[in-house]
Each structure stands twice: as structure tokens, then as C-alpha cells.
Design an enzyme around this catalytic site. Structure first.
Site, PDB file in Angstrom:
ATOM      1  N   GLY A  47     -56.527  68.517 -39.977  1.00 40.10           N
ATOM      2  CA  GLY A  47     -57.032  68.778 -41.333  1.00 40.10           C
ATOM      3  C   GLY A  47     -56.146  69.485 -42.340  1.00 40.10           C
ATOM      4  N   SER A 104     -55.422  73.763 -47.985  1.00 43.55           N
ATOM      5  CA  SER A 104     -56.301  73.515 -46.842  1.00 43.55           C
ATOM      6  C   SER A 104     -56.396  74.747 -45.947  1.00 43.55           C
ATOM      7  CB  SER A 104     -55.753  72.380 -45.969  1.00 43.55           C
ATOM      8  OG  SER A 104     -55.660  71.183 -46.692  1.00 43.55           O
ATOM      9  N   ILE A 105     -57.599  74.987 -45.431  1.00 41.57           N
ATOM     10  CA  ILE A 105     -57.775  76.102 -44.503  1.00 41.57           C
ATOM     11  C   ILE A 105     -56.871  75.877 -43.282  1.00 41.57           C
ATOM     12  CG2 ILE A 105     -59.444  77.339 -43.063  1.00 41.57           C
ATOM     13  CD1 ILE A 105     -61.609  76.454 -45.183  1.00 41.57           C
ATOM     14  N   LYS A 154     -73.489  69.387 -41.180  1.00 42.14           N
ATOM     15  CA  LYS A 154     -72.985  70.656 -40.629  1.00 42.14           C
ATOM     16  C   LYS A 154     -73.946  71.204 -39.573  1.00 42.14           C
ATOM     17  CE  LYS A 154     -69.051  71.426 -42.836  1.00 42.14           C
ATOM     18  NZ  LYS A 154     -67.806  71.111 -42.124  1.00 42.14           N
ATOM     19  N   TYR A 198     -70.377  75.352 -42.796  1.00 43.63           N
ATOM     20  CA  TYR A 198     -70.872  76.084 -43.972  1.00 43.63           C
ATOM     21  C   TYR A 198     -72.357  76.417 -43.821  1.00 43.63           C
ATOM     22  CZ  TYR A 198     -71.982  77.544 -48.600  1.00 43.63           C
ATOM     23  OH  TYR A 198     -72.443  78.292 -49.641  1.00 43.63           O
ATOM     24  N   TYR A 254     -75.112  70.648 -51.810  1.00 41.42           N
ATOM     25  CA  TYR A 254     -74.375  70.352 -50.583  1.00 41.42           C
ATOM     26  C   TYR A 254     -74.836  69.030 -49.955  1.00 41.42           C
ATOM     27  CZ  TYR A 254     -71.099  72.025 -47.029  1.00 41.42           C
ATOM     28  OH  TYR A 254     -70.011  72.176 -46.205  1.00 41.42           O
TER      29      TYR A 254
HETATM   30  P1  NAI Z   1     -59.402  69.876 -47.059  1.00 40.59           P
HETATM   31  O1  NAI Z   1     -59.825  68.796 -47.979  1.00 40.59           O
HETATM   32  O2  NAI Z   1     -58.097  70.499 -47.278  1.00 40.59           O
HETATM   33  O3  NAI Z   1     -59.546  69.395 -45.529  1.00 40.59           O
HETATM   34  C1  NAI Z   1     -60.388  68.365 -45.093  1.00 40.59           C
HETATM   35  C2  NAI Z   1     -59.562  67.521 -44.140  1.00 40.59           C
HETATM   36  O4  NAI Z   1     -60.335  66.509 -43.477  1.00 40.59           O
HETATM   37  C3  NAI Z   1     -58.410  66.798 -44.864  1.00 40.59           C
HETATM   38  O5  NAI Z   1     -57.176  67.170 -44.301  1.00 40.59           O
HETATM   39  C4  NAI Z   1     -58.721  65.346 -44.594  1.00 40.59           C
HETATM   40  O6  NAI Z   1     -57.576  64.518 -44.584  1.00 40.59           O
HETATM   41  C5  NAI Z   1     -59.422  65.439 -43.249  1.00 40.59           C
HETATM   42  N1  NAI Z   1     -60.098  64.189 -42.878  1.00 40.59           N
HETATM   43  C6  NAI Z   1     -60.972  63.470 -43.634  1.00 40.59           C
HETATM   44  N2  NAI Z   1     -61.324  62.346 -42.970  1.00 40.59           N
HETATM   45  C7  NAI Z   1     -60.680  62.366 -41.774  1.00 40.59           C
HETATM   46  C8  NAI Z   1     -60.635  61.485 -40.656  1.00 40.59           C
HETATM   47  N3  NAI Z   1     -61.344  60.337 -40.627  1.00 40.59           N
HETATM   48  N4  NAI Z   1     -59.844  61.810 -39.600  1.00 40.59           N
HETATM   49  C9  NAI Z   1     -59.111  62.950 -39.598  1.00 40.59           C
HETATM   50  N5  NAI Z   1     -59.120  63.827 -40.634  1.00 40.59           N
HETATM   51  C10 NAI Z   1     -59.890  63.538 -41.710  1.00 40.59           C
HETATM   52  O7  NAI Z   1     -60.566  70.994 -47.228  1.00 40.59           O
HETATM   53  P2  NAI Z   1     -60.958  72.300 -46.396  1.00 40.59           P
HETATM   54  O8  NAI Z   1     -61.852  73.064 -47.285  1.00 40.59           O
HETATM   55  O9  NAI Z   1     -59.760  72.959 -45.848  1.00 40.59           O
HETATM   56  O10 NAI Z   1     -61.878  71.702 -45.236  1.00 40.59           O
HETATM   57  C11 NAI Z   1     -61.719  71.985 -43.877  1.00 40.59           C
HETATM   58  C12 NAI Z   1     -63.064  72.248 -43.221  1.00 40.59           C
HETATM   59  O11 NAI Z   1     -63.615  73.468 -43.732  1.00 40.59           O
HETATM   60  C13 NAI Z   1     -64.116  71.161 -43.466  1.00 40.59           C
HETATM   61  O12 NAI Z   1     -64.868  70.954 -42.287  1.00 40.59           O
HETATM   62  C14 NAI Z   1     -65.002  71.821 -44.519  1.00 40.59           C
HETATM   63  O13 NAI Z   1     -66.306  71.290 -44.541  1.00 40.59           O
HETATM   64  C15 NAI Z   1     -64.977  73.254 -44.027  1.00 40.59           C
HETATM   65  N6  NAI Z   1     -65.438  74.244 -44.986  1.00 40.59           N
HETATM   66  C16 NAI Z   1     -64.899  74.289 -46.236  1.00 40.59           C
HETATM   67  C17 NAI Z   1     -65.386  75.183 -47.171  1.00 40.59           C
HETATM   68  C18 NAI Z   1     -64.851  75.166 -48.570  1.00 40.59           C
HETATM   69  O14 NAI Z   1     -65.517  75.707 -49.466  1.00 40.59           O
HETATM   70  N7  NAI Z   1     -63.678  74.614 -48.809  1.00 40.59           N
HETATM   71  C19 NAI Z   1     -66.451  76.154 -46.852  1.00 40.59           C
HETATM   72  C20 NAI Z   1     -66.923  76.053 -45.482  1.00 40.59           C
HETATM   73  C21 NAI Z   1     -66.436  75.123 -44.599  1.00 40.59           C
END
Ligand code: NAI
EC number: 1.3.1.9
Length: 271
Positions: free
Chosen positions: A15, A21-22, A167, A150, A160
Site C-alpha cells: 500500500g 501513504s501511511i 472495515k 477506521y 464513509y
Molecule cells: P493510500 O491511498 O495511500 O493507500 C491505499 C493503497 O491501497 C494504495 O497504495 C493502493 O494502490 C492500494 N490498493 C488499492 N487497490 C489495491 C489492490 N487491488 N491490490 C493491492 N493494493 C491495492 O491511502 P492510505 O490512507 O495510506 O490507506 C491505507 C489504509 O489506511 C487503508 O486501508 C485505509 O482505509 C486506511 N485508513 C486510512 C485513513 C485515512 O484517513 N487516510 C484512516 C483510517 C484508515
């Protein structure tokens, strides 16, 4: 400041799309803490090319894998063990995508094809990943797996949409699989429930910026940022948390335990 918490450990980090990205922050911290790991993302995300800089910086290889494909995941866990020279000690699931949310379709009118796609990418992928790892016996005893989630899994946040249900499923998989993998191999599985964070996935949510400010005003410590989330994940990958499993752990500056803050009350006219 690094503590060598992951010295000698091998990991898989999903991810990391870009530097917001986190997962990107987790990779940077894991590297600082002495881990060796493989970076992975969906082949389509790879085309953006930003991951190469992270791979270079952290001395890691990239193995593309669509997290919905059991075949890709099998390849990922097999090759990662070859590249890293042994079983995997930690895995980060940092994958989320809802087509309904992306297209701003209201929850009650969810498109079911999109809904299923969201379930497959954001929740079932976690089950598939764990199932593949278990079948290959790819994770070492006392290994640690963390997925990001989340709080909409517990409480309703209208914006959401279907991700709330997705989730909830993700967190349930952590509990269920945590039991089975724990009994057999002492592998630990937890979810970290993170504050709203300014990433590609986060800012794709309708009204994110206003909600971000609201959550910040509601949390005694303010919103937790991506970097502190990464710090928390590192502790969960380390041996210092070896008896923690099957938990949903809030990492949100106190938001989830706050009914209302004085700052919010002031906004509603409290003198
Ligand atoms: P991000 O957009 O940077 O990361 C999401 C990732 O999922 C991306 O790297 C994307 O390429 C990957 N992805 C999507 N479809 C995929 C697939 N078929 N196979 C492999 N990878 C795939 O955003 P973020 O925020 O870093 O998200 C990471 C996690 O954190 C997610 O589960 C998100 O729901 C969770 N999260 C995020 C919050 C926020 O406010 N940003 C709050 C709480 C949880």
C-alpha cells in the site's frame, strides 16, 4: 530516533502509493528500525513509479501483486521469502478502495457490483493474504500482521458509505483469523483504527477536510498523523507486544473515547 526494534526481522509492506501513504511512513520507520522487507502494490499503482524512490531509500525490492488475486499473493509470499532469505516476521495490510465512495454514491443507493469490488479489495484481500501465508507456512512463529481500519466500523459516519461495512468485515477477519493462526502458529493479527489522515485514500472521501478538522477538535491529543501511526505499527511488529492479538486498537489521539470536547462546545455557542 531508532531503537533497533525490528533488527533481523523480515517483512512485507503493502500500500505505499506515494509519500503521503501511511504504508510509506511504515516502510521508512521499519527501515530505520533495522528490518528488511519487500514492498508491494497493485500493478496499476506501480505504473505511477513513485515507489521506486522508496525502494531505493529502504534498500528493498518491489514485488507487484493485486491483493484480490490468490495467485499474485502466492507469488508474493513465495518470492518474498526467497528475496529476504527466510520466513516473514511482519506484514502490513494497508489497502483500501471503495468505488461507491469514489463515485460519491449515497450509502442507501450503493451499487452492488462496486460494493463487492470494495469488499474484495479492502477486506477479503486480508483473508486471502492470511490464507495464502498459512498454506505456505510463510510467517514465522510470533510473527505479527497488522491491517489499517477506521472507526466507522463501530459508529456511523454517513460519508464513509460502504467502507464502514467493509472495515467491520476487515476487523472481524483479524479476530477470526487471529484465533486460528494463533492456535496453530502463534501468529498475531491486529487492526489499527487510525485518525483521519491526509492521504490519497483519505482525501478521496467527500467532506474529508471539514471532518478532519472536526476530529482534530474532538481529540484531546489532536488527530494522529501518518508518521505516528507508523510508529505504532512498528511497536506491533516488534517483540515488545508479543501477547497482543485479535485486537482492534484505536490510534486516534483519544477521539474514540471522547463524547464531546470543549472546543466543539464553543463552536456551538458555549461561553
Ligand atoms: P493510500 O491511498 O495511500 O493507500 C491505499 C493503497 O491501497 C494504495 O497504495 C493502493 O494502490 C492500494 N490498493 C488499492 N487497490 C489495491 C489492490 N487491488 N491490490 C493491492 N493494493 C491495492 O491511502 P492510505 O490512507 O495510506 O490507506 C491505507 C489504509 O489506511 C487503508 O486501508 C485505509 O482505509 C486506511 N485508513 C486510512 C485513513 C485515512 O484517513 N487516510 C484512516 C483510517 C484508515
Amino acid at each position: 530516533m531508532a531503537y533497533n526494534l525490528l533488527k533481523g526481522k523480515r517483512g512485507i509492506i503493502t500500500g505505499a502509493l506515494n509519500e503521503n501513504s501511511i504504508a510509506w511512513k511504515v516502510a521508512e520507520k521499519a527501515h530505520e528500525e533495522g528490518a528488511a522487507f519487500v514492498l508491494t502494490n497493485a500493478p496499476v499503482a506501480m505504473r505511477m513509479g513513485e515507489m521506486n524512490a522508496l525502494a531505493e531509500k529502504t534498500n528493498s525490492q518491489i514485488i507487484p501483486a493485486d491483493a484480490t488475486s490468490v495467485e499474485d499473493l502466492t507469488d508474493l509470499f513465495t518470492k518474498s521469502q526467497e528475496v529476504l532469505g527466510g520466513k516473514i516476521d511482519f506484514v502490513l495490510h494497508s489497502i483500501g478502495m471503495s468505488v461507491n465512495m469514489r463515485k460519491t454514491i449515497p450509502y442507501a443507493e450503493s451499487n452492488y457490483e462496486y460494493f463487492l469490488k470494495g469488499v474484495d479489495i479492502s477486506a477479503l484481500s486480508f483473508h486471502k493474504m492470511l490464507s495464502v501465508a498459512k498454506k505456505l507456512d510463510a510467517i514465522s512463529e510470533w510473527g505479527s500482521v497488522v491491517a489499517l481500519t477506521y472507526m466507522a466500523a463501530q459508529r456511523t459516519y454517513p460519508f464513509y458509505t460502504d467502507m464502514a461495512d467493509i472495515k467491520a468485515m476487515l476487523e472481524s477477519i483479524a479476530r477470526s483469523f487471529g484465533y486460528h493462526y494463533g492456535i496453530e502458529k502463534k501468529v498475531r493479527i491486529n487492526t489499527v483504527s487510525q485518525s483521519p489522515t491526509k492521504t490519497t485514500a483519505g482525501t478521496g472521501i467527500k467532506g474529508f477536510s471539514d471532518f478532519f478538522d472536526y476530529a482534530d477538535a474532538m481529540s484531546p491529543l489532536g488527530n494522529a498523523d501518518a508518521e505516528s501511526c507508523a510508529d505504532y505499527c512498528i511497536t506491533l511488529f516488534s517483540d515488545l507486544t508479543r501477547m497482543v492479538t485479535m485486537q482492534n486498537l484505536f490510534h486516534d489521539g483519544g477521539y474514540s473515547s471522547t463524547g464531546v470536547s470543549t472546543e466543539i462546545m464553543h463552536k456551538f455557542g458555549l461561553k
